[in-house]
Design an enzyme around this catalytic site. Sequence first.
Site, short mmCIF file in Angstrom:
data_model
loop_
_atom_site.label_atom_id
_atom_site.label_comp_id
_atom_site.label_asym_id
_atom_site.label_seq_id
_atom_site.Cartn_x
_atom_site.Cartn_y
_atom_site.Cartn_z
CD GLU A 15 -7.02 0.32 0.49
OE1 GLU A 15 -7.99 0.08 0.10
OE2 GLU A 15 -6.20 0.34 1.54
CG HIS A 74 -6.64 -4.59 0.12
ND1 HIS A 74 -5.35 -3.94 0.17
CD2 HIS A 74 -7.19 -4.01 0.93
CE1 HIS A 74 -5.55 -2.92 0.68
NE2 HIS A 74 -6.66 -2.87 1.35
CG ASN A 123 -10.14 -1.20 2.64
OD1 ASN A 123 -9.63 -1.53 2.16
ND2 ASN A 123 -10.68 -0.48 3.72
CG HIS A 124 -9.62 3.02 1.66
ND1 HIS A 124 -10.72 3.45 2.36
CD2 HIS A 124 -8.69 2.74 2.39
CE1 HIS A 124 -10.50 3.31 3.61
NE2 HIS A 124 -9.31 2.79 3.66
CG ASP A 175 -1.77 -1.20 1.46
OD1 ASP A 175 -1.29 -2.32 1.52
OD2 ASP A 175 -2.91 -0.73 1.86
FE LIG Z 1 -4.03 0.50 2.63
FE LIG Z 2 -7.02 -1.22 2.87
#
Ligand SMILES: [Fe+2]
Ligand SMILES: [Fe+2]
Length: 244
Positions: free
Chosen positions: A39, A148, A67-68, A8
């Site tokens: 993300e 993820h 998730n983003h 990330d």
């Molecule tokens: Fe992240």
């Molecule tokens: Fe995440």
Amino acid sequence: MNILAVGDIVGDSGTEMFLSQIEEIKKQNAVDFCIVNAENACSNNGITRRKAEMLLSGGADVLTLGNHAFRQKEAASLLHNNKRVIRPANFPPGTPGSGVTVVEKNGIKIAVINLLGRIYMDYMDCPFQTVDKILKNTQADLYFVDFHAEATSEKISMGWHLDGRITALFGTHTHVQTADGWVLPKGTGYITDLGMTGPMYSCLGVKREIVLERFIHCIPKRFEFADGRGCRRKRCRLGGKFRG
Ligand SMILES: [Fe+2]
Ligand SMILES: [Fe+2]
């Protein structure tokens, strides 16, 4: 073929760190292909077209999300127009974008698949059944999965589920690198989490005073990413095929 997977990217400092070091890292390790989880690339999570272009022109071959994925308004059109940016495949049918892409590099077809965990995360379709369907319908020479997810048990289970069926699985999302990089018995490279590319003096990339205030006085405050120097963690080498 040497593949580099980057965990990330967090905010502007993570982006700057990636852009300033990637050329040297690729050169030193003869990297042929680079997969980057982006993300959190924007200062308030998610990804914009501008950030995606910066990372892709700066050294990434494929960007994965999490998730983003849809935090930024323009994410849907970005995903629709750029096949090098993918979002988790187990979003419900009809969600913009794709969860898999196949990119040819040096004559080798590389499939990159992005999945999202379901433990302590938003409700999603089953990542295990989703990846089974993708593998059935995707032709490539090498297959990589960015899983993820939050829970180590879910990621390890996915590793066992895919052992011998893909080249490597790497986890993202927790922003902390795990020390379990290895090759599973049937030949699949595996690491539970790559860790983040972001500011070292922070709590998972967020300003530490904000997080401390939450823990100590239970006062919620909007998260802001920290600035400053990033950290470069040690490389994980798995059987010469996969580097995280
Ligand atoms: Fe992240
Ligand atoms: Fe995440």
